[in-house]
Scaffold this active site. Structure first.
Site, PDB file in Angstrom:
ATOM      1  N   HIS A  21       0.838  -1.205   0.000  1.00 31.06           N
ATOM      2  CA  HIS A  21       0.000   0.000   0.000  1.00 31.06           C
ATOM      3  C   HIS A  21       0.874   1.257   0.000  1.00 31.06           C
ATOM      4  CE1 HIS A  21      -3.096  -2.719   2.129  1.00 31.06           C
ATOM      5  NE2 HIS A  21      -3.591  -2.461   0.943  1.00 31.06           N
ATOM      6  N   LYS A  45     -15.803  -8.111   3.978  1.00 33.78           N
ATOM      7  CA  LYS A  45     -14.645  -8.513   4.793  1.00 33.78           C
ATOM      8  C   LYS A  45     -14.872  -8.211   6.264  1.00 33.78           C
ATOM      9  CE  LYS A  45     -10.939  -7.758   1.373  1.00 33.78           C
ATOM     10  NZ  LYS A  45      -9.810  -6.875   1.013  1.00 33.78           N
ATOM     11  N   SER A 132      -2.633  -8.048   2.285  1.00 37.47           N
ATOM     12  CA  SER A 132      -3.027  -7.986   3.700  1.00 37.47           C
ATOM     13  C   SER A 132      -3.527  -9.336   4.173  1.00 37.47           C
ATOM     14  CB  SER A 132      -4.125  -6.937   3.893  1.00 37.47           C
ATOM     15  OG  SER A 132      -3.642  -5.654   3.615  1.00 37.47           O
TER      16      SER A 132
HETATM   17  O1  PNS Z   1      -8.776  -3.092   0.013  1.00 39.75           O
HETATM   18  P1  PNS Z   1     -10.052  -3.649  -0.582  1.00 39.75           P
HETATM   19  O2  PNS Z   1     -10.843  -4.392   0.468  1.00 39.75           O
HETATM   20  O3  PNS Z   1      -9.803  -4.467  -1.822  1.00 39.75           O
HETATM   21  O4  PNS Z   1     -10.911  -2.358  -1.029  1.00 39.75           O
HETATM   22  C1  PNS Z   1     -12.202  -2.539  -1.598  1.00 39.75           C
HETATM   23  C2  PNS Z   1     -12.976  -1.207  -1.503  1.00 39.75           C
HETATM   24  C3  PNS Z   1     -13.044  -0.763  -0.055  1.00 39.75           C
HETATM   25  C4  PNS Z   1     -12.266  -0.150  -2.338  1.00 39.75           C
HETATM   26  C5  PNS Z   1     -14.405  -1.472  -2.075  1.00 39.75           C
HETATM   27  O5  PNS Z   1     -15.006  -2.525  -1.361  1.00 39.75           O
HETATM   28  C6  PNS Z   1     -15.271  -0.213  -2.006  1.00 39.75           C
HETATM   29  O6  PNS Z   1     -15.158   0.640  -2.859  1.00 39.75           O
HETATM   30  N1  PNS Z   1     -16.123  -0.119  -0.959  1.00 39.75           N
HETATM   31  C7  PNS Z   1     -16.946   1.042  -0.743  1.00 39.75           C
HETATM   32  C8  PNS Z   1     -18.407   0.752  -1.061  1.00 39.75           C
HETATM   33  C9  PNS Z   1     -18.716   0.898  -2.539  1.00 39.75           C
HETATM   34  O7  PNS Z   1     -18.514   1.939  -3.134  1.00 39.75           O
HETATM   35  N2  PNS Z   1     -19.200  -0.205  -3.118  1.00 39.75           N
HETATM   36  C10 PNS Z   1     -19.582  -0.259  -4.496  1.00 39.75           C
HETATM   37  C11 PNS Z   1     -18.464  -0.773  -5.371  1.00 39.75           C
HETATM   38  S1  PNS Z   1     -18.985  -0.899  -7.065  1.00 39.75           S
END
Ligand code: PNS
Length: 164
Positions: A21, A45, A132
Site C-alpha cells: 500500500h 470482509k 493484507s
Molecule cells: O482493500 P479492498 O478491500 O480491496 O478495497 C475494496 C474497496 C473498499 C475499495 C471497495 O469494497 C469499495 O469501494 N467499498 C466502498 C463501497 C462501494 O462503493 N461499493 C460499491 C463498489 S462498485
C-alpha cells in the site's frame, strides 16, 4: 475539466496497511497534486483492526508528506470521490486475478460517476507479492510480518496480540 489541483483517492480496507500500500500511495503522490488515502468499509470482509486504528496507522506512516491526507468513509466510494473533487481512484494491480476483482467495481463506479475514473498502477517488484490477507494469515500462524508491513503497524499488531 477543472484547472484546480488534481486529486486522487487511494481507497481500501488497509487491514492492515502493508508495504505494498505504501508503494502504491507514494507512486500516486508522484502523479497527482493531492492524494487522499481513504479507509473504507468493505462489506464482504471482517476486519482485524478497527477503522480508527487503520486511520491512525496510515496517518503515522504518511504524516510527513504534505500532499497525502488520510481519511475514513463508510459509504459509496464514488460519492466520496465526487465530494472530494477527485478525478481519479487509484488501485494497485498485482495480477490478472486482481484485475478481475477490480473490473466490475470500475465499471459500476464509472456508470454511477462518469466524471471519476479508475487508474491502475503496478507495484514495485519488491512488494508485488504482498497482500493484507496473506500477512494476516502469517501472523495468525506465528510468522513474522516484519518484511511486509511498516514498523508502526508491526508494533501496534504486537500490542494488540498482547492485549495492550
Ligand atoms: O482493500 P479492498 O478491500 O480491496 O478495497 C475494496 C474497496 C473498499 C475499495 C471497495 O469494497 C469499495 O469501494 N467499498 C466502498 C463501497 C462501494 O462503493 N461499493 C460499491 C463498489 S462498485
Amino acid at each position: 475539466m477543472s484547472g484546480g489541483p488534481s486529486v486522487a483517492i487511494c481507497p481500501g480496507s488497509f487491514d492492515p496497511l502493508t508495504n505494498g500500500h505504501v508503494d502504491l500511495v507514494l507512486r500516486s503522490a508522484a502523479l497527482f497534486d493531492r492524494v487522499v488515502v481513504t479507509v473504507m468499509v468493505n462489506t464482504g470482509k471482517r476486519t482485524l483492526f478497527t477503522i480508527d486504528e487503520r486511520v491512525g496507522l496510515a496517518r503515522t506512516v504518511f504524516g510527513s508528506q504534505a500532499s497525502i491526507e488520510v481519511d475514513a468513509f463508510d459509504g459509496l466510494l464514488v460519492d466520496y470521490a465526487r465530494r472530494r473533487g477527485a478525478r481519479a481512484i487509484v488501485r494497485g494491480l498485482r495480477s490478472g486475478i486482481d484485475l478481475e476483482y477490480e473490473r466490475p467495481m470500475v465499471l459500476m463506479n464509472r456508470r454511477m460517476a462518469p466524471g471519476v475514473d479508475t487508474v491502475f498502477l503496478l507495484p514495485g517488484p519488491e512488494v508485488a507479492h504482498i497482500s493484507s490477507t496473506l500477512v494476516r494469515e502469517i501472523v495468525q500462524l506465528g510468522g513474522d510480518a516484519g518484511p511486509f508491513v511498516p514498523a508502526v503497524v508491526l508494533d501496534r499488531w504486537r500490542a494488540k496480540l498482547e492485549g495492550r
